[in-house]
Design a protein around this motif. Structure first.
Motif, PDB file in Angstrom:
ATOM      1  N   SER A  40       0.806  -1.225   0.000  1.00 58.94           N
ATOM      2  CA  SER A  40       0.000   0.000   0.000  1.00 58.94           C
ATOM      3  C   SER A  40       0.842   1.278   0.000  1.00 58.94           C
ATOM      4  O   SER A  40       0.346   2.337   0.376  1.00 58.94           O
ATOM      5  CB  SER A  40      -0.953   0.033   1.198  1.00 58.94           C
TER       6      SER A  40
ATOM      7  N   ALA B  10      -9.031   4.155  -1.609  1.00 60.02           N
ATOM      8  CA  ALA B  10      -9.748   2.981  -2.085  1.00 60.02           C
ATOM      9  C   ALA B  10     -11.120   3.412  -2.582  1.00 60.02           C
ATOM     10  O   ALA B  10     -11.717   4.360  -2.055  1.00 60.02           O
ATOM     11  CB  ALA B  10      -9.899   1.935  -0.982  1.00 60.02           C
ATOM     12  N   ARG B  12     -14.823   1.635  -4.201  1.00 63.14           N
ATOM     13  CA  ARG B  12     -15.632   0.492  -4.613  1.00 63.14           C
ATOM     14  C   ARG B  12     -16.777   1.002  -5.472  1.00 63.14           C
ATOM     15  O   ARG B  12     -17.507   1.907  -5.054  1.00 63.14           O
ATOM     16  CB  ARG B  12     -16.183  -0.252  -3.394  1.00 63.14           C
ATOM     17  N   THR B  85      -5.027  -1.386  -8.797  1.00 60.47           N
ATOM     18  CA  THR B  85      -4.546  -0.142  -8.191  1.00 60.47           C
ATOM     19  C   THR B  85      -4.036   0.755  -9.300  1.00 60.47           C
ATOM     20  O   THR B  85      -3.278   0.323 -10.169  1.00 60.47           O
ATOM     21  CB  THR B  85      -3.428  -0.426  -7.176  1.00 60.47           C
ATOM     22  N   THR B 107      -4.628   4.493  -5.945  1.00 64.76           N
ATOM     23  CA  THR B 107      -6.036   4.287  -5.588  1.00 64.76           C
ATOM     24  C   THR B 107      -6.382   2.848  -5.929  1.00 64.76           C
ATOM     25  O   THR B 107      -6.206   2.421  -7.080  1.00 64.76           O
ATOM     26  CB  THR B 107      -6.972   5.232  -6.366  1.00 64.76           C
ATOM     27  N   SER B 108      -6.847   2.123  -4.935  1.00 68.53           N
ATOM     28  CA  SER B 108      -7.255   0.733  -5.142  1.00 68.53           C
ATOM     29  C   SER B 108      -8.719   0.705  -5.558  1.00 68.53           C
ATOM     30  O   SER B 108      -9.598   1.072  -4.784  1.00 68.53           O
ATOM     31  CB  SER B 108      -7.060  -0.065  -3.860  1.00 68.53           C
TER      32      SER B 108
END
Lengths: 113, 113
Positions: A40, B10, B12, B85, B107-108
């Motif tokens: 990360s 992150a 989603r 990522t 950024t995941s």
């Protein structure tokens, strides 16, 4: 058609036992880089070669050394690995050092026991 | 101090839900801004290079834009295979060590079917 090849894919070493990671390229690029990437985190540049000219980042520990015996190959030597050196090590190349995108290998995941 | 910051850390998304990733930078002597995609356990893969404010680049569902202080990676109608990522890197002139790449932490992105 792999262009930047890193070996091994996974490397396990013991605390204090020297280890060497290798990188080869078929692109005939002038510049080769070694990056360290921890989970990360951003890839951190350790050093780079422009042809045979070696450039060491100011904060790269003395424990890390590199060799580039020819255009195609570059090695990362860790003389006495510590637990904090466990990371993904990425090799990258670029044709020149200015305005050029980087081509990365798949990385070597180093574990230190 | 030269710096690259990516947000969010992150993200989603539901499949088909468009969004944008941000990369802000504070470097002097910008030579180029690069976007990379990194899949787990692999090296980063080049996506785009942007050189000047106002420039835009597109590739399939991805579009990158650049201003004087930040870049956006727009993802239109993402699919699960876009999960990865996304790393931003800025190349800046360094009078002591030549041209340096500064990476953000990424950024995941997870796209849910």
């Amino acid at each position: 058609d792999a262009m930047v090849i890193q070996n091994p894919r996974y490397q396990v070493t013991q605390f204090g036992k020297p280890v060497t990671l290798s990188c080869s390229q078929t692109l005939n690029h002038n510049v080769m880089y070694w990056y360290q990437q921890k989970s990360s985190q951003a890839p951190k540049l350790l050093f780079h070669y422009y042809d045979k000219d070696f450039n060491n980042e100011a904060d790269t520990p003395d424990n890390f050394q590199s060799r580039r015996p020819n255009t195609s190959f570059c090695f990362l030597d860790i003389r006495s690995p510590g637990l904090g050196d466990a990371a993904m090590y990425l090799c990258a190349t670029s044709r020149e050092s200015r305005d050029e995108k980087l081509f990365f290998g798949s990385g070597t995941q180093l574990s230190v026991l | 101090e030269d710096q690259v910051t990516q947000s969010p850390e992150a993200l989603r998304l539901q499949e088909g839900e468009s969004s944008s990733l941000n990369c802000s930078y504070t470097v002097s002597g910008l030579r180029g801004l690069f976007w990379y995609r990194q899949d787990p356990g692999k090296g980063p893969e080049f996506l785009f290079t942007l050189y000047s404010a106002g420039e835009e680049k597109e590739k399939e569902r991805l579009k990158a834009t650049l201003t004087k202080k930040e870049s956006f990676l727009h993802i239109t109608a993402p699919k699960p295979e876009d999960s990865a990522t996304y790393l931003c890197a800025v190349q800046a002139e360094n009078v002591y060590t030549g041209n340096q790449f500064y990476f953000g932490t990424g950024t995941s992105l997870t796209v849910i079917p």
